[in-house]
Write a protein that holds these residues in place. Structure first.
Motif, PDB file in Angstrom:
ATOM      1  N   PHE A   1      16.927  16.022 -35.909  1.00 48.30           N
ATOM      2  CA  PHE A   1      16.475  14.706 -35.457  1.00 48.30           C
ATOM      3  C   PHE A   1      15.007  14.489 -35.817  1.00 48.30           C
ATOM      4  O   PHE A   1      14.597  13.367 -36.114  1.00 48.30           O
ATOM      5  CB  PHE A   1      16.691  14.562 -33.951  1.00 48.30           C
ATOM      6  N   ASP A   2      14.234  15.558 -35.795  1.00 53.84           N
ATOM      7  CA  ASP A   2      12.832  15.454 -36.190  1.00 53.84           C
ATOM      8  C   ASP A   2      12.718  15.098 -37.672  1.00 53.84           C
ATOM      9  O   ASP A   2      11.859  14.298 -38.068  1.00 53.84           O
ATOM     10  CB  ASP A   2      12.114  16.774 -35.907  1.00 53.84           C
ATOM     11  N   SER A   3      13.582  15.656 -38.492  1.00 53.81           N
ATOM     12  CA  SER A   3      13.553  15.339 -39.925  1.00 53.81           C
ATOM     13  C   SER A   3      13.926  13.874 -40.160  1.00 53.81           C
ATOM     14  O   SER A   3      13.349  13.207 -41.026  1.00 53.81           O
ATOM     15  CB  SER A   3      14.497  16.264 -40.706  1.00 53.81           C
ATOM     16  N   LEU A   4      14.880  13.369 -39.398  1.00 51.51           N
ATOM     17  CA  LEU A   4      15.245  11.956 -39.526  1.00 51.51           C
ATOM     18  C   LEU A   4      14.083  11.054 -39.124  1.00 51.51           C
ATOM     19  O   LEU A   4      13.858  10.003 -39.723  1.00 51.51           O
ATOM     20  CB  LEU A   4      16.473  11.648 -38.670  1.00 51.51           C
ATOM     21  N   GLU A   5      13.328  11.469 -38.118  1.00 56.22           N
ATOM     22  CA  GLU A   5      12.167  10.703 -37.686  1.00 56.22           C
ATOM     23  C   GLU A   5      11.137  10.582 -38.797  1.00 56.22           C
ATOM     24  O   GLU A   5      10.521   9.529 -38.998  1.00 56.22           O
ATOM     25  CB  GLU A   5      11.544  11.376 -36.455  1.00 56.22           C
ATOM     26  N   ASP A   6      10.946  11.661 -39.551  1.00 56.36           N
ATOM     27  CA  ASP A   6       9.952  11.666 -40.626  1.00 56.36           C
ATOM     28  C   ASP A   6      10.449  10.981 -41.893  1.00 56.36           C
ATOM     29  O   ASP A   6       9.644  10.489 -42.689  1.00 56.36           O
ATOM     30  CB  ASP A   6       9.541  13.107 -40.959  1.00 56.36           C
ATOM     31  N   CYS A   7      11.755  10.964 -42.095  1.00 49.94           N
ATOM     32  CA  CYS A   7      12.302  10.505 -43.374  1.00 49.94           C
ATOM     33  C   CYS A   7      12.899   9.099 -43.349  1.00 49.94           C
ATOM     34  O   CYS A   7      12.999   8.454 -44.406  1.00 49.94           O
ATOM     35  CB  CYS A   7      13.374  11.485 -43.870  1.00 49.94           C
ATOM     36  N   ILE A   8      13.306   8.621 -42.179  1.00 49.47           N
ATOM     37  CA  ILE A   8      13.984   7.323 -42.089  1.00 49.47           C
ATOM     38  C   ILE A   8      13.382   6.524 -40.924  1.00 49.47           C
ATOM     39  O   ILE A   8      13.142   7.079 -39.847  1.00 49.47           O
ATOM     40  CB  ILE A   8      15.502   7.489 -41.870  1.00 49.47           C
ATOM     41  N   ASP A   9      13.156   5.241 -41.126  1.00 52.73           N
ATOM     42  CA  ASP A   9      12.593   4.396 -40.073  1.00 52.73           C
ATOM     43  C   ASP A   9      13.481   4.385 -38.829  1.00 52.73           C
ATOM     44  O   ASP A   9      14.711   4.446 -38.926  1.00 52.73           O
ATOM     45  CB  ASP A   9      12.441   2.957 -40.568  1.00 52.73           C
ATOM     46  N   ARG A  10      12.838   4.254 -37.681  1.00 50.26           N
ATOM     47  CA  ARG A  10      13.582   4.269 -36.417  1.00 50.26           C
ATOM     48  C   ARG A  10      14.598   3.142 -36.314  1.00 50.26           C
ATOM     49  O   ARG A  10      15.671   3.315 -35.739  1.00 50.26           O
ATOM     50  CB  ARG A  10      12.613   4.175 -35.225  1.00 50.26           C
ATOM     51  N   ASP A  11      14.236   1.969 -36.830  1.00 51.39           N
ATOM     52  CA  ASP A  11      15.126   0.815 -36.672  1.00 51.39           C
ATOM     53  C   ASP A  11      16.155   0.699 -37.787  1.00 51.39           C
ATOM     54  O   ASP A  11      16.881  -0.289 -37.877  1.00 51.39           O
ATOM     55  CB  ASP A  11      14.308  -0.471 -36.581  1.00 51.39           C
ATOM     56  N   ASN A  12      16.231   1.720 -38.650  1.00 52.13           N
ATOM     57  CA  ASN A  12      17.219   1.719 -39.723  1.00 52.13           C
ATOM     58  C   ASN A  12      18.609   1.924 -39.130  1.00 52.13           C
ATOM     59  O   ASN A  12      18.871   2.931 -38.464  1.00 52.13           O
ATOM     60  CB  ASN A  12      16.884   2.832 -40.729  1.00 52.13           C
ATOM     61  N   GLN A  13      19.512   0.975 -39.382  1.00 59.45           N
ATOM     62  CA  GLN A  13      20.848   1.044 -38.794  1.00 59.45           C
ATOM     63  C   GLN A  13      21.621   2.259 -39.283  1.00 59.45           C
ATOM     64  O   GLN A  13      22.395   2.866 -38.531  1.00 59.45           O
ATOM     65  CB  GLN A  13      21.633  -0.234 -39.107  1.00 59.45           C
ATOM     66  N   CYS A  14      21.397   2.634 -40.531  1.00 59.78           N
ATOM     67  CA  CYS A  14      22.099   3.808 -41.059  1.00 59.78           C
ATOM     68  C   CYS A  14      21.675   5.077 -40.334  1.00 59.78           C
ATOM     69  O   CYS A  14      22.491   5.974 -40.109  1.00 59.78           O
ATOM     70  CB  CYS A  14      21.850   3.945 -42.556  1.00 59.78           C
ATOM     71  N   ARG A  15      20.397   5.146 -39.964  1.00 60.16           N
ATOM     72  CA  ARG A  15      19.944   6.316 -39.206  1.00 60.16           C
ATOM     73  C   ARG A  15      20.661   6.392 -37.866  1.00 60.16           C
ATOM     74  O   ARG A  15      21.111   7.474 -37.450  1.00 60.16           O
ATOM     75  CB  ARG A  15      18.432   6.254 -38.986  1.00 60.16           C
ATOM     76  N   THR A  16      20.772   5.260 -37.184  1.00 57.03           N
ATOM     77  CA  THR A  16      21.477   5.240 -35.906  1.00 57.03           C
ATOM     78  C   THR A  16      22.923   5.676 -36.084  1.00 57.03           C
ATOM     79  O   THR A  16      23.473   6.441 -35.274  1.00 57.03           O
ATOM     80  CB  THR A  16      21.434   3.831 -35.283  1.00 57.03           C
ATOM     81  N   GLU A  17      23.558   5.222 -37.164  1.00 56.08           N
ATOM     82  CA  GLU A  17      24.947   5.602 -37.427  1.00 56.08           C
ATOM     83  C   GLU A  17      25.056   7.078 -37.786  1.00 56.08           C
ATOM     84  O   GLU A  17      26.029   7.745 -37.421  1.00 56.08           O
ATOM     85  CB  GLU A  17      25.519   4.738 -38.550  1.00 56.08           C
ATOM     86  N   VAL A  18      24.073   7.599 -38.525  1.00 51.29           N
ATOM     87  CA  VAL A  18      24.045   9.033 -38.834  1.00 51.29           C
ATOM     88  C   VAL A  18      24.030   9.835 -37.541  1.00 51.29           C
ATOM     89  O   VAL A  18      24.807  10.776 -37.347  1.00 51.29           O
ATOM     90  CB  VAL A  18      22.812   9.378 -39.693  1.00 51.29           C
ATOM     91  N   GLU A  19      23.129   9.451 -36.643  1.00 44.09           N
ATOM     92  CA  GLU A  19      22.984  10.189 -35.390  1.00 44.09           C
ATOM     93  C   GLU A  19      24.203  10.031 -34.491  1.00 44.09           C
ATOM     94  O   GLU A  19      24.610  10.975 -33.820  1.00 44.09           O
ATOM     95  CB  GLU A  19      21.713   9.725 -34.675  1.00 44.09           C
ATOM     96  N   ARG A  20      24.796   8.846 -34.506  1.00 46.96           N
ATOM     97  CA  ARG A  20      25.948   8.581 -33.636  1.00 46.96           C
ATOM     98  C   ARG A  20      27.211   9.241 -34.168  1.00 46.96           C
ATOM     99  O   ARG A  20      27.916   9.951 -33.448  1.00 46.96           O
ATOM    100  CB  ARG A  20      26.158   7.075 -33.519  1.00 46.96           C
ATOM    101  N   SER A  21      27.520   9.011 -35.439  1.00 46.13           N
ATOM    102  CA  SER A  21      28.797   9.453 -35.997  1.00 46.13           C
ATOM    103  C   SER A  21      28.753  10.877 -36.538  1.00 46.13           C
ATOM    104  O   SER A  21      29.716  11.634 -36.376  1.00 46.13           O
ATOM    105  CB  SER A  21      29.234   8.495 -37.115  1.00 46.13           C
ATOM    106  N   TYR A  22      27.645  11.225 -37.181  1.00 39.98           N
ATOM    107  CA  TYR A  22      27.575  12.521 -37.854  1.00 39.98           C
ATOM    108  C   TYR A  22      27.129  13.622 -36.892  1.00 39.98           C
ATOM    109  O   TYR A  22      27.716  14.693 -36.843  1.00 39.98           O
ATOM    110  CB  TYR A  22      26.622  12.412 -39.035  1.00 39.98           C
ATOM    111  N   PHE A  23      26.085  13.334 -36.106  1.00 35.56           N
ATOM    112  CA  PHE A  23      25.556  14.340 -35.196  1.00 35.56           C
ATOM    113  C   PHE A  23      26.091  14.189 -33.774  1.00 35.56           C
ATOM    114  O   PHE A  23      26.367  15.186 -33.102  1.00 35.56           O
ATOM    115  CB  PHE A  23      24.028  14.294 -35.183  1.00 35.56           C
ATOM    116  N   GLY A  24      26.218  12.955 -33.299  1.00 31.21           N
ATOM    117  CA  GLY A  24      26.683  12.751 -31.933  1.00 31.21           C
ATOM    118  C   GLY A  24      28.051  13.347 -31.687  1.00 31.21           C
ATOM    119  O   GLY A  24      28.299  13.967 -30.646  1.00 31.21           O
ATOM    120  N   GLN A  25      28.958  13.201 -32.669  1.00 34.57           N
ATOM    121  CA  GLN A  25      30.291  13.770 -32.523  1.00 34.57           C
ATOM    122  C   GLN A  25      30.249  15.295 -32.529  1.00 34.57           C
ATOM    123  O   GLN A  25      30.997  15.953 -31.802  1.00 34.57           O
ATOM    124  CB  GLN A  25      31.206  13.256 -33.639  1.00 34.57           C
ATOM    125  N   GLY A  26      29.375  15.858 -33.350  1.00 34.69           N
ATOM    126  CA  GLY A  26      29.236  17.308 -33.366  1.00 34.69           C
ATOM    127  C   GLY A  26      28.693  17.839 -32.054  1.00 34.69           C
ATOM    128  O   GLY A  26      29.162  18.861 -31.526  1.00 34.69           O
TER     129      GLY A  26
END
Length: 488
Positions: free
Chosen positions: A378-403
């Protein structure tokens, strides 16, 4: 032969040298930046305390320094240990404005430490099955989380949801229907690629770093092969093989007469074949003779050598990118796959895996391990992708949240998100007479080149060696390993 899941809590999780049918989880040595799970404790509270203590980093306390997500979790762990040793009631632990652990922090960082502290306290109560107390703590935790805020708020959002799910399933005594639904076939392999994984590949360095290092190792180990048969256990969009095709087209000595790629898939054969057609077109443009084949199996335990059509003179390479971990919970599948690969006699097998132990049978064990591993991600996503980027939210929800949900809330065969560290894989691979090949300097250089040229956030991603394998790290925390193997 399996990565053992049945070790009773409280027993020392060491390799039983006399038991050739199983491999237990053996703790890795402590390092400054990485987390270890200790396997011999009398109760979960001791485990939680000592697990966090093993992750302490004195550099995280530098006044005025912006804390990373993992730094916040460490400080929260220290604070949890301190306050849990006191005889305090209610929520005074979380509202003390004179807490010396927080004095040197910014207001935001202090708030994030409070939140992580609440999360750890909630997990402890769930581990003890004190669900009423856990409910109360989670109410306070949930009031502070955000799916689009600070990375600690975001990771706490997903872990608190997972704890809620575990409480529900524990109360109902029903751990079913909690399988990992990240587009994976339950008894097969991860399949497909979408915009979510494409964003991860383009914006966060780990995937490309591992791919470039892997392709370099394949090229080096098949440098004299004129007929190459590459077996890919997870094709995704196949873009990595355009790099290999281009490199082979530029080879002056030992020119390639044939490149054959066999892709293994458990669903969506049509889409895999479409990727093969695109690779065929690219190979034609590079004047490389090319063949593409799909091996379809509904269940990996049905994999057979005969499905691969290995022809005389072909040098075989196997590419396994974060695939073997998906079979840890189904050891029969893992055993079958490795026996088949052993019979294929590859010149080299490339293995990429997650560098975390989320395979522990103990809930608190794997909660802590997952919390630290995901906090670095999650720290890497903070540095690499803007917070309000919808794809980032989907990455965290679908890719990591499910895990996260699967690790925290599921049990038995439904707990499909499992990983072990490279030391466990090394011991396991010995049973199949696999010998580790040293990752070359050129492969490390390729990985570092990608970091410098492709990613503005790449300075926090580092490459190191663990014996012969390559470690991909974020701010010192190992996230993935890349290793190369051959068979005796």
């Amino acid at each position: 032969m399996q990565l053992d899941q049945s070790i009773p809590e409280g027993q020392n999780q060491e390799l039983r040298s006399g038991d050739i049918g199983s491999i237990n989880l053996k703790p890795n040595p402590v390092s400054k930046e990485s987390f270890r799970v200790l396997g011999n404790y009398r109760n979960e509270k001791a485990l939680l305390r000592e697990g966090i203590l093993s992750n302490q980093n004195s550099n995280s306390r530098v006044s005025g320094k912006k804390l990373s997500t993992e730094d916040v979790i460490r400080l929260a762990g220290e604070r949890f240990i301190h306050f849990s040793s006191k005889k305090r009631d209610g929520f005074t632990n979380f509202t003390n404005p004179y807490d010396p652990a927080l004095i040197s922090l910014t207001v935001e960082d202090a708030k994030m430490v409070d939140l992580a502290h609440l999360l750890l306290a909630s997990a402890e109560k769930v581990g003890y099955k004190q669900f009423e107390a856990a409910d109360k703590l989670l109410v306070h935790c949930e009031a502070m989380v955000s799916e689009r805020g600070h990375p600690v708020e975001r990771i706490a959002f997903h872990f608190s949801k997972a704890l809620r799910e575990r409480i529900k399933t524990e109360r109902e005594h029903n751990f079913h229907n909690l399988g990992n639904d990240q587009g994976r076939s339950i008894r097969g392999l991860p399949t497909g690629v979408d915009i979510i994984t494409a964003v991860l590949h383009q914006e966060v360095p780990f995937s490309k770093v591992m791919q470039f290092a892997s392709i370099q190792m394949i090229l080096e180990n098949l440098s004299m092969a004129k007929k190459i048969h590459l077996i890919d256990f997870q094709l995704r969009n196949g873009v990595q093989w355009t790099l290999l095709i281009q490199a082979l087209s530029e080879r002056k000595t030992f020119p390639v007469k044939l490149l054959k790629i066999t892709a293994i898939q458990t669903s969506d054969k049509e889409r895999t074949e479409d990727i093969g057609k695109k690779l065929q077109s690219y190979a034609n443009s590079m004047n490389i003779s090319f063949k593409f084949k799909v091996v379809s199996v509904l269940n990996m335990k049905d994999l057979k050598v005969e499905l691969f059509d290995i022809r005389p003179g072909e040098a075989v390479a196997v590419y396994s990118p974060v695939v073997l971990m998906t079979m840890i919970g189904r050891p029969q599948n893992l055993h079958t796959v490795l026996k088949v690969i052993q019979r294929l006699r590859p010149v080299v097998m490339i293995v990429m895996e997650v560098e975390a132990n989320t395979n522990s049978p103990a809930f608190v064990n794997r909660f802590i391990e997952a919390l630290f591993w995901y906090s670095a991600w999650f720290d890497s996503l903070e540095d690499c992708i803007d917070r309000d980027n919808q794809c980032r939210t989907e990455v965290e929800r679908s890719y990591f949240g499910q895990g996260i949900k699967n690790i925290v809330a599921a049990e038995g065969e439904d707990r499909t998100t499992r990983s072990v560290k490279i030391g466990v894989w090394r011991t396991f691979f010995q049973r199949f007479k696999m010998v580790e090949i040293d990752i070359s300097k050129a492969s490390v250089d390729q990985a570092n080149m990608v970091l410098k040229q492709k990613f503005s956030c790449g300075s926090s991603c580092t490459i190191s060696k663990n014996r012969k394998c390559l470690m991909v790290e974020w701010k010192g925390t190992p996230l993935h390993s890349v290793s190369a193997w051959r068979f005796k």
